[in-house]
Design a protein around this motif. Sequence first.
Motif, short mmCIF file in Angstrom:
data_model
loop_
_atom_site.label_atom_id
_atom_site.label_comp_id
_atom_site.label_asym_id
_atom_site.label_seq_id
_atom_site.Cartn_x
_atom_site.Cartn_y
_atom_site.Cartn_z
N HIS A 93 26.01 36.46 16.17
CA HIS A 93 25.02 36.46 15.09
C HIS A 93 24.58 37.86 14.67
N GLN A 94 25.34 38.87 15.06
CA GLN A 94 24.96 40.24 14.70
C GLN A 94 24.80 40.42 13.20
N ALA A 95 25.66 39.78 12.45
CA ALA A 95 25.62 39.95 11.00
C ALA A 95 25.45 38.62 10.26
N SER A 96 25.06 37.56 10.99
CA SER A 96 25.00 36.24 10.35
C SER A 96 23.80 36.09 9.42
N GLY A 97 22.70 36.78 9.73
CA GLY A 97 21.48 36.62 8.95
C GLY A 97 20.77 35.31 9.17
N LEU A 98 21.13 34.57 10.23
CA LEU A 98 20.58 33.23 10.44
C LEU A 98 19.43 33.16 11.45
N LEU A 99 19.33 34.12 12.34
CA LEU A 99 18.43 33.95 13.48
C LEU A 99 16.95 33.90 13.10
N ASP A 100 16.58 34.47 11.98
CA ASP A 100 15.18 34.42 11.55
C ASP A 100 14.73 33.00 11.21
N PHE A 101 15.66 32.11 11.01
CA PHE A 101 15.30 30.73 10.69
C PHE A 101 14.87 29.95 11.94
N PHE A 102 15.17 30.48 13.13
CA PHE A 102 15.00 29.71 14.37
C PHE A 102 13.88 30.25 15.24
N GLU A 103 13.15 29.32 15.82
CA GLU A 103 12.05 29.66 16.71
C GLU A 103 12.56 30.19 18.05
N LEU A 104 13.66 29.62 18.53
CA LEU A 104 14.22 30.05 19.81
C LEU A 104 15.67 29.58 19.89
N ALA A 105 16.39 30.15 20.86
CA ALA A 105 17.76 29.74 21.16
C ALA A 105 17.86 29.45 22.65
N VAL A 106 18.34 28.28 22.98
CA VAL A 106 18.59 27.90 24.37
C VAL A 106 20.06 28.16 24.65
N LEU B 118 16.46 25.87 2.90
CA LEU B 118 15.73 24.70 2.41
C LEU B 118 14.88 24.05 3.50
N LEU B 119 15.33 24.14 4.74
CA LEU B 119 14.70 23.38 5.81
C LEU B 119 13.67 24.15 6.63
N HIS B 120 13.77 25.47 6.68
CA HIS B 120 13.01 26.19 7.70
C HIS B 120 11.50 26.19 7.47
N MET B 121 11.04 25.98 6.28
CA MET B 121 9.60 25.91 6.04
C MET B 121 9.04 24.51 6.29
N LYS B 122 9.93 23.54 6.45
CA LYS B 122 9.50 22.15 6.62
C LYS B 122 9.61 21.67 8.07
N PHE B 123 10.49 22.30 8.85
CA PHE B 123 10.75 21.86 10.21
C PHE B 123 10.77 23.05 11.17
N ARG B 124 10.34 22.82 12.41
CA ARG B 124 10.61 23.78 13.47
C ARG B 124 12.09 23.66 13.82
N MET B 125 12.72 24.79 14.14
CA MET B 125 14.15 24.75 14.39
C MET B 125 14.52 25.63 15.58
N ALA B 126 15.48 25.14 16.37
CA ALA B 126 15.98 25.87 17.53
C ALA B 126 17.47 25.64 17.65
N VAL B 127 18.15 26.59 18.29
CA VAL B 127 19.58 26.47 18.57
C VAL B 127 19.75 26.08 20.03
N VAL B 128 20.68 25.17 20.29
CA VAL B 128 21.00 24.76 21.66
C VAL B 128 22.51 24.93 21.84
N THR B 129 22.91 25.95 22.59
CA THR B 129 24.31 26.33 22.68
C THR B 129 24.79 26.44 24.12
N THR B 130 26.09 26.26 24.32
CA THR B 130 26.68 26.49 25.63
C THR B 130 27.16 27.93 25.79
N SER B 131 26.96 28.76 24.78
CA SER B 131 27.37 30.16 24.84
C SER B 131 26.44 30.98 25.73
#
Length: 210
Positions: free
Chosen positions: A115-128, A93-106
């Motif tokens: 995220h090998q099988a999560s199917g989520l990474l295409d929603f995000f511009e980048l991961a920190v 619902l959100l990815h066409m309306k907002f830029r999105m990034a992940v910020v993780t301590t991993s």
Amino acid sequence: MVDAILWDNDGVLVDRCSSRPRAMHSRAGVTLTRAFYLECMLVNGRNVFDLVEQRGWTPQQVRALRAKRDADYAERLGSGARVMDSVAQTLQLLHMKFRMAVVTTSLRSNFKIAHQASGLLDFFELAVCREDYLNAKPHPEPYLTAMRLLDVPAAHCIVVEDSARGVKSAVSAGLRVVAIPNSFTRGSDFSGASAVLDSIRLLPQFLMGQ
């Protein structure tokens, strides 16, 4: 106006609690209770390596423990981690309306495994990830790094977090935060958050009012 959403990973997008290598804490002589984990790790950003250093472990011993932790963690993650409930639908619902990034301590390697099988990474511009900054949450640097890479000011960003440590990191970076506690972090101190939601399903409606 919100242009970008910065997402925490563990406990918000994926559930890796069951994959955490608790045997490491036994090897280090540390009892990992829920209260200890919440206070030391999810509030203050400390970890077992800080504790064993205080107990007199040598740098070589700490490096060996860290290497064993990383190997155990990757093995336990296996082919990935469980996606949190309603996350995929909300991101859709959100990815066409907002830029999105992940910020993780991993570490980036563990983030990729999760995220090998999560199917989520295409929603995000980048991961920190942990290699991208010096100071981990609750320090503001992870979120400051994300804003710099996206070239978006704090006034146009909002953060989604599940822990007191993450909320403190984002607020210290001058960001508004929506806290969405999970079963493990519910009851934590989210006093710095702009809002606390019971479910990620409520996030799109909340953002429409921003």
